[in-house]
Design a protein around this motif. Structure first.
Motif, mmCIF file in Angstrom:
data_model
loop_
_atom_site.group_PDB
_atom_site.id
_atom_site.type_symbol
_atom_site.label_atom_id
_atom_site.label_comp_id
_atom_site.label_asym_id
_atom_site.label_seq_id
_atom_site.Cartn_x
_atom_site.Cartn_y
_atom_site.Cartn_z
ATOM 1 N N MET A 177 -12.363 -45.651 -2.083
ATOM 2 C CA MET A 177 -13.556 -44.943 -2.541
ATOM 3 C C MET A 177 -14.420 -45.829 -3.428
ATOM 4 N N ASP A 178 -13.753 -46.710 -4.194
ATOM 5 C CA ASP A 178 -14.535 -47.636 -5.028
ATOM 6 C C ASP A 178 -15.353 -48.585 -4.152
ATOM 7 N N ARG A 179 -14.773 -49.054 -3.045
ATOM 8 C CA ARG A 179 -15.528 -49.904 -2.122
ATOM 9 C C ARG A 179 -16.703 -49.160 -1.506
ATOM 10 N N MET A 180 -16.483 -47.910 -1.142
ATOM 11 C CA MET A 180 -17.570 -47.120 -0.568
ATOM 12 C C MET A 180 -18.687 -46.922 -1.585
ATOM 13 N N ARG A 181 -18.285 -46.619 -2.837
ATOM 14 C CA ARG A 181 -19.311 -46.444 -3.868
ATOM 15 C C ARG A 181 -20.049 -47.760 -4.142
ATOM 16 N N PHE A 182 -19.302 -48.877 -4.088
ATOM 17 C CA PHE A 182 -19.953 -50.174 -4.306
ATOM 18 C C PHE A 182 -20.939 -50.501 -3.170
ATOM 19 N N ALA A 183 -20.542 -50.158 -1.932
ATOM 20 C CA ALA A 183 -21.463 -50.374 -0.810
ATOM 21 C C ALA A 183 -22.720 -49.538 -0.964
ATOM 22 N N ASP A 184 -22.562 -48.272 -1.358
ATOM 23 C CA ASP A 184 -23.737 -47.428 -1.591
ATOM 24 C C ASP A 184 -24.595 -47.991 -2.709
ATOM 25 N N PHE A 185 -23.935 -48.462 -3.772
ATOM 26 C CA PHE A 185 -24.680 -49.045 -4.892
ATOM 27 C C PHE A 185 -25.475 -50.269 -4.425
ATOM 28 N N SER A 186 -24.842 -51.132 -3.590
ATOM 29 C CA SER A 186 -25.527 -52.336 -3.102
ATOM 30 C C SER A 186 -26.713 -51.961 -2.220
ATOM 31 N N GLN A 187 -26.535 -50.955 -1.347
ATOM 32 C CA GLN A 187 -27.645 -50.528 -0.496
ATOM 33 C C GLN A 187 -28.791 -49.959 -1.325
ATOM 34 N N LYS A 188 -28.442 -49.198 -2.340
ATOM 35 C CA LYS A 188 -29.503 -48.646 -3.194
ATOM 36 C C LYS A 188 -30.259 -49.755 -3.921
ATOM 37 N N ARG A 189 -29.512 -50.734 -4.410
ATOM 38 C CA ARG A 189 -30.183 -51.856 -5.067
ATOM 39 C C ARG A 189 -31.086 -52.604 -4.081
ATOM 40 N N ALA A 190 -30.584 -52.787 -2.803
ATOM 41 C CA ALA A 190 -31.414 -53.466 -1.804
ATOM 42 C C ALA A 190 -32.663 -52.650 -1.500
ATOM 43 N N LEU A 191 -32.507 -51.330 -1.401
ATOM 44 C CA LEU A 191 -33.669 -50.479 -1.166
ATOM 45 C C LEU A 191 -34.640 -50.533 -2.340
ATOM 46 N N GLU A 192 -34.085 -50.551 -3.544
ATOM 47 C CA GLU A 192 -34.960 -50.646 -4.721
ATOM 48 C C GLU A 192 -35.718 -51.966 -4.729
ATOM 49 N N ASN A 193 -35.001 -53.048 -4.396
ATOM 50 C CA ASN A 193 -35.679 -54.351 -4.334
ATOM 51 C C ASN A 193 -36.755 -54.357 -3.254
ATOM 52 N N ALA A 194 -36.396 -53.768 -2.076
ATOM 53 C CA ALA A 194 -37.393 -53.704 -1.004
ATOM 54 C C ALA A 194 -38.580 -52.856 -1.423
ATOM 55 N N HIS A 195 -38.298 -51.757 -2.139
ATOM 56 C CA HIS A 195 -39.399 -50.908 -2.615
ATOM 57 C C HIS A 195 -40.285 -51.670 -3.576
ATOM 58 N N ASP A 196 -39.659 -52.448 -4.439
ATOM 59 C CA ASP A 196 -40.455 -53.246 -5.380
ATOM 60 C C ASP A 196 -41.311 -54.270 -4.632
ATOM 61 N N GLU A 197 -40.699 -54.902 -3.611
ATOM 62 C CA GLU A 197 -41.462 -55.884 -2.839
ATOM 63 C C GLU A 197 -42.617 -55.215 -2.092
ATOM 64 N N LEU A 198 -42.340 -54.034 -1.531
ATOM 65 C CA LEU A 198 -43.413 -53.316 -0.839
ATOM 66 C C LEU A 198 -44.519 -52.916 -1.806
ATOM 67 N N ALA A 199 -44.103 -52.517 -3.005
ATOM 68 C CA ALA A 199 -45.117 -52.171 -4.003
ATOM 69 C C ALA A 199 -45.967 -53.391 -4.350
ATOM 70 N N GLN A 200 -45.314 -54.539 -4.463
ATOM 71 C CA GLN A 200 -46.073 -55.764 -4.743
ATOM 72 C C GLN A 200 -47.008 -56.105 -3.580
ATOM 73 N N LEU A 201 -46.472 -55.954 -2.347
ATOM 74 C CA LEU A 201 -47.322 -56.206 -1.185
ATOM 75 C C LEU A 201 -48.487 -55.237 -1.138
ATOM 76 N N ASP A 202 -48.220 -53.978 -1.500
ATOM 77 C CA ASP A 202 -49.293 -52.989 -1.490
ATOM 78 C C ASP A 202 -50.363 -53.344 -2.510
ATOM 79 N N ARG A 203 -49.900 -53.798 -3.677
ATOM 80 C CA ARG A 203 -50.886 -54.219 -4.685
ATOM 81 C C ARG A 203 -51.653 -55.447 -4.208
ATOM 82 N N ALA A 204 -50.940 -56.375 -3.535
ATOM 83 C CA ALA A 204 -51.628 -57.552 -2.996
ATOM 84 C C ALA A 204 -52.613 -57.152 -1.908
ATOM 85 N N LYS A 205 -52.209 -56.156 -1.081
ATOM 86 C CA LYS A 205 -53.138 -55.692 -0.051
ATOM 87 C C LYS A 205 -54.368 -55.067 -0.665
#
Length: 924
Positions: A177-205
């Motif tokens: 269960m700890d591995r599953m929670r860690f995988a979810d945590f990593s995916q959320k962090r990746a989504l957050e990073n992608a969201h931040d990048e998209l926000a930056q791209l949106d501001r650049a656009k």
């Protein structure tokens, strides 16, 4: 684990212990508390009523401790609180085990529930779960130290086994269960990073949109302004062809300008930078002016325009420029998709505090399944490569945004394809906005927005000219009408073929078929290519295919997206036809996707040109393909000529072989005459002797006939007298003479017949393609030798023949093979030069071959002449000695039989010719 993963895991555990563990621990405590109160206490009363009092005190004390941890400690110190809960629970269960029989007590199961439950409910890692399990296992394993009851070691060991298994299971569950929670945590962090990048791209656009507002308009202005000056004659008169080109450039430049304005409007709407300026306005005057501007186009298309319900319409508060864009897009779409004879009605009505307007047409209609999509950005009802109407798919989306900015709504209804469409939109009557700096709003929108908001936003080609006079409300003056008229003229005339761009070219120049549905692009391509080639045009793929079938061009230049038949479908049809697949196809498109290019090339397209293209690049590609086509056509013609010539040469070769064969017979005529003359003379002399013997037999017959035939004794006496007078032998000799003479005649005639048969077999013509039969090479060799016997005797040559018995037959042409034997033997005899010598002829089987060797002991062949002995017309004899075709023809005959003819010779040591023929049994 890599350093980055380890660092992320530390962040994850910090996140778990700081945010997730405390709520989970509180839930676990609450569950433990409820089980204690409503399950375990009643169970104590039922199972151990004698111990119920002490058990109840212990449980109530534990509940109090749990409540304290739940209320105060879990949120502040979640990890120590977790350890405390496990320790208190373990202490309670060990106490109850000791009081209820020690190792035989069933209360140790509570420890299993506790260790498993804490590992599953709380987000502990494997180390924490292992620590909890080790504490409980150790406390139970030490039970013999602090119990007075006797130890049943078998039961004790069994209990320890199950408790240890439960601890191990809890550790494994915690790890998983700890591995599953860690995988979810990593995916959320990746989504957050992608969201931040998209926000930056949106501001650049957004920054790009703000910058491009002026960066694109500046070069467009520098393009459109000089073109406008050229067209108006400010820089001097222009030739008609140049004038037409300038008009086309100006029209399409304005079209690009309009598209940029619409895209910038979208950018401002996304960034909430588009500012409405609501002012009291009359919708009837706005719509009336718009329809008046559209009337010339409607007249040309024979479409009726009508207004309904605007008489009693109240004044509303809205942005006239924004609502003008809405009406322009809706009426423009209706005009685009309504065919001749249709009608368009703009109606209005008041419903409560809003005005509901509708633009209804009798055009092509919309499938019900696509009604919800037509207001999406860049969506089109017909997005196929064969659609009839061009467009970017942003007009209705822009209209929807403008209506919603007014606080309204927009929707579409249609009964289906071919039954028209109605676009409804409702806007509130509303209140006017506060007074703003109107110049600021105008600058923010861009002056071109006001000037460009016209019906031409959807009807391509017609555009109000930048810089033309405008009325105070920003509406263009009647110059828009003239633009619409020009567009209507172009749309009506586009159904007819364009006039010739260049004078008629010579027939020797290549012909290009242009398939393009856009009139301006079709005219441009015709003008560019018409300078070097003869040009035909077609408005769509279907018309182009019919033109190709009627008269194939040298090259087809086709747009990809066309009505009725797309460029890809046209290419497929061209390459599928046996008569048209050699026609090169060049596809021209504004879409530069790699997949589309690959699809076109896989269908057989010869080249791809992407818009915008450079004229020199287009001309170079077309010129190269037309040249290749011309060369291929010339090559095909030459191939036909070569095939005809080859056929004639083959026929001449057959005649030449036959002629050479007959010539060889002619050379043997003297020998044949001698060979035939001897048996004929023998036969003639024998015939004369036969005539004398016949007379004697006749006399004898007469004498015997004069006697009385009825008296046999007289005949016997006469025969006895004849025998005595002739000595008794005349009759016998006469009979013997007749037999001998008849044999001589028979032998002479057989010899003559054999020579004639050999001559016939030798001279028989062999034709290509005839069914070959089994050939007995030994018989052919003997017949050939009989024909050259006199020549061999005349040359004082000694002939030695060695033929292996039982040779298999070969499949071939007997006449041709006999000619080879004749040529080789005759050449060997002639090589002796009449001085005498020896010619050896052998025929043997060697493996899968029948090998014939002809060897002489003449002077041999010079080394320089040896490589050329099989060349046609090459000879080492005198001018009257031969044609030089014998060995060449022999070489060809043997090659046709799948064999080989070779020569070996050394000067002064004679020559040996070897024939190898494949061994193959005859089918008959």
């Amino acid at each position: 684990m890599e350093e980055a993963d380890y660092s992320r895991y530390r962040d994850y555990r910090a996140h778990v212990e700081g945010e997730l563990l405390a709520p989970a621990l509180r839930n676990a405590i609450l569950i433990f508390f409820l089980l204690q109160t409503f399950v375990f206490i009643p169970a104590d009363w039922i199972l151990h009523p004698d111990q119920f009092g002490s058990f109840l005190g212990s449980r109530l004390a534990l509940n109090a401790a749990l409540w304290l941890i739940y209320s105060w400690g879990a949120m502040r110190w979640p990890v120590p609180s977790l350890a405390a809960v496990c320790a208190l629970g373990s202490l309670l269960f060990i106490t109850m085990v000791v009081q209820t029989g020690g190792v035989t007590s069933g209360y140790y199961v509570g420890m299993i529930l506790l260790v498993v439950g804490m590992g599953v409910i709380t987000p502990v890692d494997v180390r924490q779960s292992a620590a909890v399990g080790a504490m409980m296992f150790a406390s139970y394993a030490a039970l013999p130290l602090y119990t007075q009851a006797p130890i049943a070691w078998a039961t004790f060991g069994e209990n320890l086994f199950f408790l240890g298994a439960a601890c191990a299971e809890a550790c494994w569950a915690s790890m998983h269960m700890d591995r599953m929670r860690f995988a979810d945590f990593s995916q959320k962090r990746a989504l957050e990073n992608a969201h931040d990048e998209l926000a930056q791209l949106d501001r650049a656009k957004s920054r790009f949109s703000a910058n491009v507002h002026h960066e694109l308009r500046t070069p467009l202005t520098l393009i459109l302004a000089p073109l406008d000056a050229l067209r108006s004659g400010e820089l001097g008169p222009l030739p008609p062809e140049v004038q037409k080109t300038v008009d086309m450039m100006l029209t399409n430049g304005r079209r690009l300008h309009r598209m940029i304005n619409n895209l910038l409007d979208f950018a401002k709407l996304e960034n909430e930078q588009f500012v409405l300026m609501r002012r009291p306005m009359q919708l009837d005057s706005l719509v009336e002016e718009l329809l008046a501007s559209a009337q010339p186009l409607a007249d040309r298309k024979q479409v009726e325009l009508e207004m309904q319900g605007f008489e009693a319409l109240p004044s509303i508060n809205g942005d006239s420029a924004a609502l003008d864009k809405v009406f322009v897009n809706l009426v423009g779409n209706a005009l685009k998709f309504t065919d001749s004879g249709g009608s368009i009605t703009v109606s209005a009505r008041v419903t409560g505090n809003e005005v509901v307007l509708a633009v209804a047409d009798t055009g092509v209609g919309i499938p019900r399944a696509k009604l919800d999509r037509i207001f999406d950005r860049f969506a089109q009802v017909d997005d196929s490569a064969t659609r009839r109407h061009e467009g970017t798919g942003i007009g209705l989306a822009l209209a929807k945004e403008m209506v919603e900015l007014h606080g309204g709504r927009i929707w579409a209804t249609s009964e289906g394809e071919g039954r028209g469409t109605t676009i409804h939109f409702a806007v509130p009557i509303g209140e006017p906005d506060a007074v703003l700096d109107e110049e600021t709003i105008r600058d923010d929108r861009g002056q071109a927005h006001c000037l460009g908001v016209s019906l031409e936003s959807l009807v391509e080609g017609a555009e109000t000219e930048p810089g033309s006079p405008v009325e105070p409300d920003g509406r263009p003056l009647p110059e828009m009408d003239r633009s619409l008229e020009r567009w209507a003229d172009r749309q009506v005339e586009s159904s007819q073929e364009e006039e010739a761009i260049a004078p008629a070219s010579a027939e020797s120049r290549g012909e290009i078929l242009i398939a393009e549905d856009n009139p301006d692009m079709r005219a441009l391509l015709a003008m560019l290519l018409g300078r070097e080639f003869r040009v035909r045009t077609a408005k769509n793929g279907r018309e182009a295919l019919e033109a190709i079938q009627e008269s194939p061009p040298d090259l087809v230049l086709s747009d990809v997206m066309m009505p009725e038949l797309s460029g890809l479908e046209l290419c497929r049809a061209i390459k599928a036809g046996a008569d048209t697949r050699s026609i090169p196809v060049v596809l021209v498109t504004s879409k530069a996707e790699r997949d589309m290019k690959i699809e076109g090339l896989e269908l057989g397209a010869d080249d791809y040109v992407t818009k915008p293209f450079h004229p020199r690049e287009l001309m170079a590609r077309v010129r190269s393909l037309v040249r290749v086509t011309s060369l291929q056509r010339d090559l095909a013609r030459q191939n036909v000529d070569l095939e005809t010539t080859l056929s004639e040469l083959k026929q001449a070769e057959v005649k030449l072989v036959q002629s050479e064969r007959l010539a060889a017979v002619g050379e043997l005529a003297a020998g044949l005459a001698h060979e035939v003359n001897n048996p004929v003379n023998f036969a003639l002399n024998a015939v004369r002797a036969l005539e004398a013997s016949a007379k004697d037999l006749g006399n004898l017959a007469v004498e015997m006939m004069d006697m009385d035939a009825s008296d046999p004794a007289n005949l016997v006496r006469r025969l006895e007298i004849y025998q005595r007078e002739s000595g008794g032998s005349q009759a016998t000799e006469l009979a013997e003479t007749l037999v001998e003479l008849s044999g001589i005649v028979r032998e002479g005639l057989n010899r003559t017949s054999s020579l004639v048969g050999d001559l016939h077999q030798f001279a028989r013509p062999g034709r290509r393609g005839e069914v070959r039969s089994g050939v007995d090479l030994a018989v052919g060799l003997r017949s050939t030798l009989s024909l050259v016997g006199h020549a061999i005797s005349a040359a004082n040559a000694q002939l030695e023949v060695d033929v292996e018995a039982g040779l298999p037959k070969v499949v071939g042409d007997p006449g041709g093979l006999n000619q080879v034997f004749l040529n080789l033997i005759k050449n060997a005899v002639e090589a002796l030069g009449g001085r005498g010598g020896r010619v050896d002829v052998s025929m043997r089987r060697e493996g899968e071959w029948v090998v014939i060797r002809v060897q002489d002991d003449g002077p041999g062949i010079a080394p320089e002449a040896l490589p050329r002995v099989f060349e046609p017309f090459y000879t080492t004899k005198d001018a009257d000695g031969g044609t030089g075709l014998g060995l060449s023809i022999s070489h060809r005959i043997i090659a046709d039989h799948g064999g080989s003819l070779t020569v070996q010779s050394e000067e002064g040591s004679g020559a040996e010719f070897t024939v190898r023929l494949p061994f193959q049994e005859s089918p008959s």
